[in-house]
Design a protein around this motif. Sequence first.
Motif, PDB file in Angstrom:
ATOM      1  N   ILE A   1       0.848  -1.205   0.000  1.00  0.00           N
ATOM      2  CA  ILE A   1       0.000   0.000   0.000  1.00  0.00           C
ATOM      3  C   ILE A   1       0.878   1.247   0.000  1.00  0.00           C
ATOM      4  N   GLU A   2       1.905   1.263   0.840  1.00  0.00           N
ATOM      5  CA  GLU A   2       2.821   2.413   0.886  1.00  0.00           C
ATOM      6  C   GLU A   2       3.564   2.562  -0.444  1.00  0.00           C
ATOM      7  N   PHE A   3       4.044   1.467  -0.985  1.00  0.00           N
ATOM      8  CA  PHE A   3       4.750   1.483  -2.266  1.00  0.00           C
ATOM      9  C   PHE A   3       3.858   2.032  -3.375  1.00  0.00           C
ATOM     10  N   SER A   4       2.589   1.688  -3.363  1.00  0.00           N
ATOM     11  CA  SER A   4       1.674   2.111  -4.427  1.00  0.00           C
ATOM     12  C   SER A   4       1.481   3.627  -4.470  1.00  0.00           C
ATOM     13  N   ARG A   5       1.770   4.305  -3.367  1.00  0.00           N
ATOM     14  CA  ARG A   5       1.604   5.771  -3.335  1.00  0.00           C
ATOM     15  C   ARG A   5       2.618   6.466  -4.237  1.00  0.00           C
TER      16      ARG A   5
ATOM     17  N   GLN B   1      12.048   5.434  -2.427  1.00  0.00           N
ATOM     18  CA  GLN B   1      11.256   6.344  -1.581  1.00  0.00           C
ATOM     19  C   GLN B   1      10.379   5.563  -0.605  1.00  0.00           C
ATOM     20  N   ALA B   2       9.663   4.560  -1.104  1.00  0.00           N
ATOM     21  CA  ALA B   2       8.784   3.765  -0.240  1.00  0.00           C
ATOM     22  C   ALA B   2       9.604   3.029   0.819  1.00  0.00           C
ATOM     23  N   ALA B   3      10.754   2.494   0.437  1.00  0.00           N
ATOM     24  CA  ALA B   3      11.607   1.787   1.390  1.00  0.00           C
ATOM     25  C   ALA B   3      12.062   2.730   2.499  1.00  0.00           C
ATOM     26  N   ALA B   4      12.431   3.950   2.135  1.00  0.00           N
ATOM     27  CA  ALA B   4      12.845   4.933   3.142  1.00  0.00           C
ATOM     28  C   ALA B   4      11.691   5.261   4.074  1.00  0.00           C
ATOM     29  N   ASP B   5      10.502   5.438   3.520  1.00  0.00           N
ATOM     30  CA  ASP B   5       9.317   5.736   4.339  1.00  0.00           C
ATOM     31  C   ASP B   5       8.974   4.583   5.281  1.00  0.00           C
ATOM     32  N   LEU B   6       9.275   3.363   4.840  1.00  0.00           N
ATOM     33  CA  LEU B   6       8.958   2.163   5.624  1.00  0.00           C
ATOM     34  C   LEU B   6      10.104   1.720   6.534  1.00  0.00           C
ATOM     35  N   PHE B   7      11.250   2.391   6.425  1.00  0.00           N
ATOM     36  CA  PHE B   7      12.435   2.030   7.218  1.00  0.00           C
ATOM     37  C   PHE B   7      12.915   0.609   6.913  1.00  0.00           C
ATOM     38  N   VAL B   8      12.864   0.246   5.629  1.00  0.00           N
ATOM     39  CA  VAL B   8      13.431  -1.014   5.160  1.00  0.00           C
ATOM     40  C   VAL B   8      14.344  -0.688   3.983  1.00  0.00           C
ATOM     41  N   SER B   9      15.160  -1.631   3.596  1.00  0.00           N
ATOM     42  CA  SER B   9      16.033  -1.407   2.444  1.00  0.00           C
ATOM     43  C   SER B   9      15.244  -1.626   1.153  1.00  0.00           C
ATOM     44  N   PRO B  10      15.640  -0.950   0.069  1.00  0.00           N
ATOM     45  CA  PRO B  10      14.955  -1.187  -1.215  1.00  0.00           C
ATOM     46  C   PRO B  10      14.979  -2.656  -1.646  1.00  0.00           C
ATOM     47  N   PRO B  11      16.109  -3.387  -1.478  1.00  0.00           N
ATOM     48  CA  PRO B  11      16.066  -4.811  -1.857  1.00  0.00           C
ATOM     49  C   PRO B  11      15.058  -5.619  -1.030  1.00  0.00           C
ATOM     50  N   THR B  12      14.919  -5.262   0.258  1.00  0.00           N
ATOM     51  CA  THR B  12      13.939  -5.961   1.098  1.00  0.00           C
ATOM     52  C   THR B  12      12.534  -5.682   0.598  1.00  0.00           C
ATOM     53  N   LEU B  13      12.240  -4.421   0.308  1.00  0.00           N
ATOM     54  CA  LEU B  13      10.910  -4.066  -0.202  1.00  0.00           C
ATOM     55  C   LEU B  13      10.643  -4.773  -1.526  1.00  0.00           C
TER      56      LEU B  13
ATOM     57  N   ARG C   1      -3.780  -3.052  -9.416  1.00  0.00           N
ATOM     58  CA  ARG C   1      -4.816  -2.113  -8.949  1.00  0.00           C
ATOM     59  C   ARG C   1      -5.893  -2.847  -8.149  1.00  0.00           C
ATOM     60  N   LEU C   2      -6.315  -4.011  -8.654  1.00  0.00           N
ATOM     61  CA  LEU C   2      -7.300  -4.798  -7.918  1.00  0.00           C
ATOM     62  C   LEU C   2      -6.718  -5.269  -6.589  1.00  0.00           C
ATOM     63  N   PHE C   3      -5.461  -5.712  -6.617  1.00  0.00           N
ATOM     64  CA  PHE C   3      -4.828  -6.183  -5.397  1.00  0.00           C
ATOM     65  C   PHE C   3      -4.689  -5.049  -4.381  1.00  0.00           C
ATOM     66  N   LEU C   4      -4.398  -3.845  -4.836  1.00  0.00           N
ATOM     67  CA  LEU C   4      -4.295  -2.697  -3.936  1.00  0.00           C
ATOM     68  C   LEU C   4      -5.626  -2.453  -3.233  1.00  0.00           C
ATOM     69  N   LYS C   5      -6.696  -2.515  -3.990  1.00  0.00           N
ATOM     70  CA  LYS C   5      -8.033  -2.339  -3.397  1.00  0.00           C
ATOM     71  C   LYS C   5      -8.287  -3.400  -2.327  1.00  0.00           C
ATOM     72  N   ARG C   6      -7.982  -4.642  -2.654  1.00  0.00           N
ATOM     73  CA  ARG C   6      -8.194  -5.741  -1.703  1.00  0.00           C
ATOM     74  C   ARG C   6      -7.232  -5.637  -0.508  1.00  0.00           C
ATOM     75  N   ALA C   7      -5.988  -5.242  -0.762  1.00  0.00           N
ATOM     76  CA  ALA C   7      -5.002  -5.109   0.316  1.00  0.00           C
ATOM     77  C   ALA C   7      -5.471  -4.068   1.328  1.00  0.00           C
ATOM     78  N   ARG C   8      -5.978  -2.951   0.835  1.00  0.00           N
ATOM     79  CA  ARG C   8      -6.499  -1.916   1.748  1.00  0.00           C
ATOM     80  C   ARG C   8      -7.647  -2.467   2.596  1.00  0.00           C
ATOM     81  N   ALA C   9      -8.538  -3.207   1.961  1.00  0.00           N
ATOM     82  CA  ALA C   9      -9.679  -3.783   2.690  1.00  0.00           C
ATOM     83  C   ALA C   9      -9.202  -4.804   3.726  1.00  0.00           C
ATOM     84  N   ILE C  10      -8.228  -5.626   3.356  1.00  0.00           N
ATOM     85  CA  ILE C  10      -7.714  -6.641   4.281  1.00  0.00           C
ATOM     86  C   ILE C  10      -7.037  -5.986   5.475  1.00  0.00           C
TER      87      ILE C  10
END
Length: 173
Positions: A10-14, A20-32, A62-71
């Motif tokens: 969800i964070e990556f999709s933004r 950028q998403a890895a930095a926001d999540l405090f993980v490394s880009p390879p981990t993300l 896009r469908l998975f993002l919608k479902r991920a948010r709901a989950i």
Amino acid sequence: MDTAYLREYIEFSRSLNFAQAAADLFVSPPTLRAHIHALEEEVGAPLTVKRVGQLELSPAGRLFLKRARAIVKLVEESAEECRALAEASSSIVVGTLDYAPFEELLTRALHAFRRDHPDRCLEMLMASGVYANMEAVESGKADLSIFVQVRRRDGGEEALPDELPAGVGGFSL
């Protein structure tokens, strides 16, 4: 499916930017990248596509993002509801010594409690062994244990157990 991975997706999709998403999540880009790849493997479809040099979500993404948010929302709501229920819940193990009038009295009291306090959860378990009750309290399976203690006919001292387990207290009513 790991809900932490869903939150990362969800964070990556933004931004659709691994660094950028890895930095926001405090993980490394390879981990993300590995976590997003694990989701793609589990889903069985690519979640992103590269078009004109830019990364974007695939139709499945896009469908998975919608479902991920709901989950994620459902998981958070469920955890919150369970915490609230746990705060409003108690359990009592009652040693009845198989004495039917006592069991009936406790059952009626439980029904009255539930009727008068619908927002609270009280579980009552009937058991016939005094030591089993103490073990339930000691192990944290019950908050309270009640057991019938029969008075001696000769007026002598009540028959209390010789020793209570560590952390378990008792009193007579």
